[in-house]
Design a protein around this motif. Structure first.
Motif, PDB file in Angstrom:
ATOM      1  N   ALA A  88      14.332 -57.345 -46.734  1.00 52.81           N
ATOM      2  CA  ALA A  88      13.274 -56.824 -47.594  1.00 52.81           C
ATOM      3  C   ALA A  88      12.976 -55.368 -47.246  1.00 52.81           C
ATOM      4  CB  ALA A  88      12.017 -57.680 -47.466  1.00 52.81           C
ATOM      5  N   ARG A  89      12.884 -55.069 -45.966  1.00 53.34           N
ATOM      6  CA  ARG A  89      12.646 -53.692 -45.534  1.00 53.34           C
ATOM      7  C   ARG A  89      13.824 -52.796 -45.925  1.00 53.34           C
ATOM      8  NH1 ARG A  89      11.836 -53.270 -39.292  1.00 53.34           N
ATOM      9  NH2 ARG A  89      14.051 -53.805 -39.379  1.00 53.34           N
ATOM     10  N   GLY A  90      15.036 -53.299 -45.735  1.00 53.76           N
ATOM     11  CA  GLY A  90      16.215 -52.530 -46.113  1.00 53.76           C
ATOM     12  C   GLY A  90      16.297 -52.315 -47.614  1.00 53.76           C
ATOM     13  N   GLY A  91      15.952 -53.360 -48.388  1.00 55.11           N
ATOM     14  CA  GLY A  91      15.957 -53.217 -49.828  1.00 55.11           C
ATOM     15  C   GLY A  91      14.931 -52.213 -50.314  1.00 55.11           C
ATOM     16  N   GLN A  92      13.764 -52.203 -49.684  1.00 52.11           N
ATOM     17  CA  GLN A  92      12.734 -51.223 -50.032  1.00 52.11           C
ATOM     18  C   GLN A  92      13.227 -49.813 -49.741  1.00 52.11           C
ATOM     19  OE1 GLN A  92       9.870 -51.519 -51.672  1.00 52.11           O
ATOM     20  NE2 GLN A  92       9.652 -49.291 -51.495  1.00 52.11           N
ATOM     21  N   LYS A  93      13.981 -49.653 -48.661  1.00 53.34           N
ATOM     22  CA  LYS A  93      14.536 -48.335 -48.351  1.00 53.34           C
ATOM     23  C   LYS A  93      15.484 -47.875 -49.453  1.00 53.34           C
ATOM     24  CE  LYS A  93      15.203 -44.729 -45.774  1.00 53.34           C
ATOM     25  NZ  LYS A  93      14.103 -43.754 -45.517  1.00 53.34           N
ATOM     26  N   LEU A  94      16.280 -48.782 -49.984  1.00 52.32           N
ATOM     27  CA  LEU A  94      17.186 -48.433 -51.074  1.00 52.32           C
ATOM     28  C   LEU A  94      16.413 -47.966 -52.304  1.00 52.32           C
ATOM     29  CD1 LEU A  94      19.789 -51.334 -50.806  1.00 52.32           C
ATOM     30  CD2 LEU A  94      20.240 -48.917 -50.392  1.00 52.32           C
ATOM     31  N   ILE A  95      15.312 -48.640 -52.604  1.00 55.70           N
ATOM     32  CA  ILE A  95      14.486 -48.244 -53.745  1.00 55.70           C
ATOM     33  C   ILE A  95      13.920 -46.849 -53.521  1.00 55.70           C
ATOM     34  CG2 ILE A  95      12.375 -48.788 -55.020  1.00 55.70           C
ATOM     35  CD1 ILE A  95      13.006 -51.763 -54.455  1.00 55.70           C
ATOM     36  N   GLU A  96      13.491 -46.570 -52.296  1.00 58.15           N
ATOM     37  CA  GLU A  96      12.979 -45.232 -51.976  1.00 58.15           C
ATOM     38  C   GLU A  96      14.066 -44.166 -52.120  1.00 58.15           C
ATOM     39  OE1 GLU A  96      11.454 -45.642 -48.041  1.00 58.15           O
ATOM     40  OE2 GLU A  96       9.850 -47.028 -48.644  1.00 58.15           O
ATOM     41  N   LEU A  97      15.325 -44.573 -51.956  1.00 64.63           N
ATOM     42  CA  LEU A  97      16.444 -43.648 -52.105  1.00 64.63           C
ATOM     43  C   LEU A  97      16.843 -43.461 -53.571  1.00 64.63           C
ATOM     44  CD1 LEU A  97      18.694 -44.856 -49.127  1.00 64.63           C
ATOM     45  CD2 LEU A  97      17.374 -42.726 -49.247  1.00 64.63           C
ATOM     46  N   GLY A  98      16.175 -44.189 -54.473  1.00 67.17           N
ATOM     47  CA  GLY A  98      16.423 -44.019 -55.896  1.00 67.17           C
ATOM     48  C   GLY A  98      17.259 -45.091 -56.550  1.00 67.17           C
ATOM     49  N   CYS A  99      17.534 -46.180 -55.859  1.00 64.69           N
ATOM     50  CA  CYS A  99      18.342 -47.251 -56.447  1.00 64.69           C
ATOM     51  C   CYS A  99      17.530 -48.043 -57.473  1.00 64.69           C
ATOM     52  CB  CYS A  99      18.857 -48.189 -55.356  1.00 64.69           C
ATOM     53  SG  CYS A  99      19.995 -47.384 -54.207  1.00 64.69           S
ATOM     54  N   ASP A 100      18.189 -48.429 -58.564  1.00 62.51           N
ATOM     55  CA  ASP A 100      17.502 -49.206 -59.590  1.00 62.51           C
ATOM     56  C   ASP A 100      17.861 -50.684 -59.553  1.00 62.51           C
ATOM     57  OD1 ASP A 100      20.082 -49.003 -60.638  1.00 62.51           O
ATOM     58  OD2 ASP A 100      19.506 -47.459 -62.090  1.00 62.51           O
ATOM     59  N   ILE A 101      18.747 -51.068 -58.643  1.00 62.67           N
ATOM     60  CA  ILE A 101      19.066 -52.480 -58.426  1.00 62.67           C
ATOM     61  C   ILE A 101      19.581 -52.622 -56.998  1.00 62.67           C
ATOM     62  CG2 ILE A 101      21.392 -52.186 -59.423  1.00 62.67           C
ATOM     63  CD1 ILE A 101      21.167 -55.132 -60.402  1.00 62.67           C
ATOM     64  N   VAL A 102      19.190 -53.703 -56.328  1.00 62.14           N
ATOM     65  CA  VAL A 102      19.534 -53.931 -54.924  1.00 62.14           C
ATOM     66  C   VAL A 102      20.504 -55.101 -54.830  1.00 62.14           C
ATOM     67  CG1 VAL A 102      18.653 -54.636 -52.656  1.00 62.14           C
ATOM     68  CG2 VAL A 102      17.336 -53.042 -54.073  1.00 62.14           C
ATOM     69  N   ILE A 103      21.664 -54.855 -54.233  1.00 56.80           N
ATOM     70  CA  ILE A 103      22.636 -55.907 -53.951  1.00 56.80           C
ATOM     71  C   ILE A 103      22.470 -56.307 -52.491  1.00 56.80           C
ATOM     72  CG2 ILE A 103      25.055 -56.595 -54.074  1.00 56.80           C
ATOM     73  CD1 ILE A 103      23.798 -55.613 -56.741  1.00 56.80           C
ATOM     74  N   CYS A 104      22.291 -57.572 -52.246  1.00 56.44           N
ATOM     75  CA  CYS A 104      22.126 -58.077 -50.884  1.00 56.44           C
ATOM     76  C   CYS A 104      23.378 -58.848 -50.496  1.00 56.44           C
ATOM     77  CB  CYS A 104      20.886 -58.972 -50.798  1.00 56.44           C
ATOM     78  SG  CYS A 104      20.533 -59.590 -49.141  1.00 56.44           S
ATOM     79  N   ASP A 105      24.136 -58.283 -49.573  1.00 57.32           N
ATOM     80  CA  ASP A 105      25.396 -58.889 -49.142  1.00 57.32           C
ATOM     81  C   ASP A 105      25.133 -59.946 -48.073  1.00 57.32           C
ATOM     82  OD1 ASP A 105      28.297 -59.070 -48.871  1.00 57.32           O
ATOM     83  OD2 ASP A 105      28.006 -58.088 -46.943  1.00 57.32           O
ATOM     84  N   ASP A 106      25.659 -61.149 -48.299  1.00 56.61           N
ATOM     85  CA  ASP A 106      25.507 -62.264 -47.363  1.00 56.61           C
ATOM     86  C   ASP A 106      24.032 -62.593 -47.145  1.00 56.61           C
ATOM     87  OD1 ASP A 106      26.325 -64.315 -45.743  1.00 56.61           O
ATOM     88  OD2 ASP A 106      26.588 -63.074 -43.959  1.00 56.61           O
ATOM     89  N   GLY A 107      23.303 -62.789 -48.242  1.00 59.41           N
ATOM     90  CA  GLY A 107      21.875 -63.047 -48.133  1.00 59.41           C
ATOM     91  C   GLY A 107      21.416 -64.364 -48.724  1.00 59.41           C
ATOM     92  N   LEU A 108      22.330 -65.291 -48.948  1.00 59.48           N
ATOM     93  CA  LEU A 108      21.954 -66.532 -49.628  1.00 59.48           C
ATOM     94  C   LEU A 108      20.920 -67.323 -48.830  1.00 59.48           C
ATOM     95  CD1 LEU A 108      22.864 -67.701 -52.352  1.00 59.48           C
ATOM     96  CD2 LEU A 108      24.383 -69.236 -51.101  1.00 59.48           C
ATOM     97  N   GLN A 109      21.028 -67.297 -47.504  1.00 54.51           N
ATOM     98  CA  GLN A 109      20.096 -68.034 -46.660  1.00 54.51           C
ATOM     99  C   GLN A 109      18.907 -67.189 -46.201  1.00 54.51           C
ATOM    100  OE1 GLN A 109      23.621 -68.181 -45.944  1.00 54.51           O
ATOM    101  NE2 GLN A 109      23.654 -69.977 -47.263  1.00 54.51           N
ATOM    102  N   HIS A 110      18.833 -65.940 -46.647  1.00 52.86           N
ATOM    103  CA  HIS A 110      17.757 -65.040 -46.212  1.00 52.86           C
ATOM    104  C   HIS A 110      16.595 -65.150 -47.207  1.00 52.86           C
ATOM    105  CE1 HIS A 110      16.318 -61.731 -43.677  1.00 52.86           C
ATOM    106  NE2 HIS A 110      15.819 -61.200 -44.779  1.00 52.86           N
ATOM    107  N   TYR A 111      15.846 -66.235 -47.114  1.00 52.26           N
ATOM    108  CA  TYR A 111      14.802 -66.522 -48.095  1.00 52.26           C
ATOM    109  C   TYR A 111      13.583 -65.622 -47.961  1.00 52.26           C
ATOM    110  CZ  TYR A 111      17.529 -70.730 -48.930  1.00 52.26           C
ATOM    111  OH  TYR A 111      18.549 -71.597 -49.237  1.00 52.26           O
TER     112      TYR A 111
END
Length: 288
Positions: free
Chosen positions: A107-130
């Motif tokens: 979640a913290r990493g995804g928020q960083k991507l949004i701050e970098l200007g990303c409009d969609i976040v891909i989470c690699d190997d995150g199926l169990q990361h609820y």
């Protein structure tokens, strides 16, 4: 016992006992229920490149398994080494030039991507990361290995029960709806063309036999050498191999510092069946 722990954990997240973060941009999770690799990284690369071709700014967050980074979130750049970030993030970054963030806290990493200007976040190997809410779940299953005996580890090869696949939005079967097309073999740190037909084949991936079979499919006679997934190579690992030595692209990124004229790698290109590509692209566009 483990099945019960997995079930309770899922229930706790579902009912809000454990916190799960919703990001302001769509989140797509690429994962599997197997221990080890099934083809998540090639699919992640495919998705990033397709979104880029459509004019979007995707980014990817990953745990960075095997890397030594201690400060997170880690934003990859041209100076980031695979030893720091892990082999898979390094490979994805250099194949796509998309923003890549390594952070065990997705979640913290995804928020960083949004701050970098990303409009969609891909989470690699995150199926169990609820702890990170998701808008689309894509599970990758190896068509040859399947789900093994259907048991959870340590009695079997699964992280979650087979029933988990009934809850994902889409299943991609590596070897059926997804294939890895071999490209011309390239040198690791050199431009010499490989002409031999007998090679030492080296792989430190979840399913080495798939790589060995791919090399055979392009006409090579293979002497196989398997190492544990995410293995960190040293020069001693190649002692006794007369070469040419052909490895996966993921392995090659970890061998540039010890590469010699014996070493080559096989790039691959991810291809989806028309049906799988149409469904995946439609689902992605529905989020944007």
């Amino acid at each position: 016992m483990l099945r019960g722990v997995v079930f309770i954990r899922q229930i706790f997240y579902r009912f809000g006992i454990f916190k799960s973060t919703q990001l302001s941009k769509p989140v797509v999770v690429i994962g599997n229920i197997n221990v080890g690799g099934t083809g998540k990284t090639p699919l992640s690369i495919y998705i990033l490149q397709w979104l880029q071709s459509e004019g979007y700014q995707p980014g990817l967050v990953t745990r960075g398994y095997g890397g030594t980074a201690e400060n997170h979130p880690l934003v990859l750049d041209d100076d980031t080494s695979p030893e720091i970030c892990g082999d898979e993030p390094y490979l994805i970054f250099h194949k796509t030039n998309a923003p890549i963030v390594v952070d065990p806290n997705r979640a913290r990493g995804g928020q960083k991507l949004i701050e970098l200007g990303c409009d969609i976040v891909i989470c690699d190997d995150g199926l169990q990361h609820y702890a990170l809410k998701r808008d689309l779940e894509v599970a990758v299953v190896d068509s040859k290995r399947g789900l093994g005996n259907g048991w959870l580890m340590p009695m079997g090869p699964l992280r979650e029960p087979p029933s988990r696949l009934k809850t994902v939005d889409m299943i991609i079967r590596n070897g059926e709806s997804m294939t890895l097309k071999p490209l011309p073999i390239e040198g690791v740190g050199h431009n010499t063309t490989m002409s031999a037909s007998v090679v030492d084949a080296v792989a430190a991936i979840g399913h080495p036999q798939r790589f060995f079979d791919t090399l055979k499919s392009v006409g090579l006679e293979v002497i196989p050498h398997s190492f544990p997934d995410h293995h960190q190579y040293s020069a001693e690992d190649f002692t006794g191999m007369t070469g040419p030595i052909v490895m996966t692209e993921k392995d090659a990124v970890k061998c540039h510092h010890i590469a010699d004229s014996r070493m080559y790698y096989l790039p691959v290109e991810t291809e989806l069946s028309n049906e799988a590509a149409d469904e995946l692209q439609r689902r992605l566009l529905e989020l944007l």
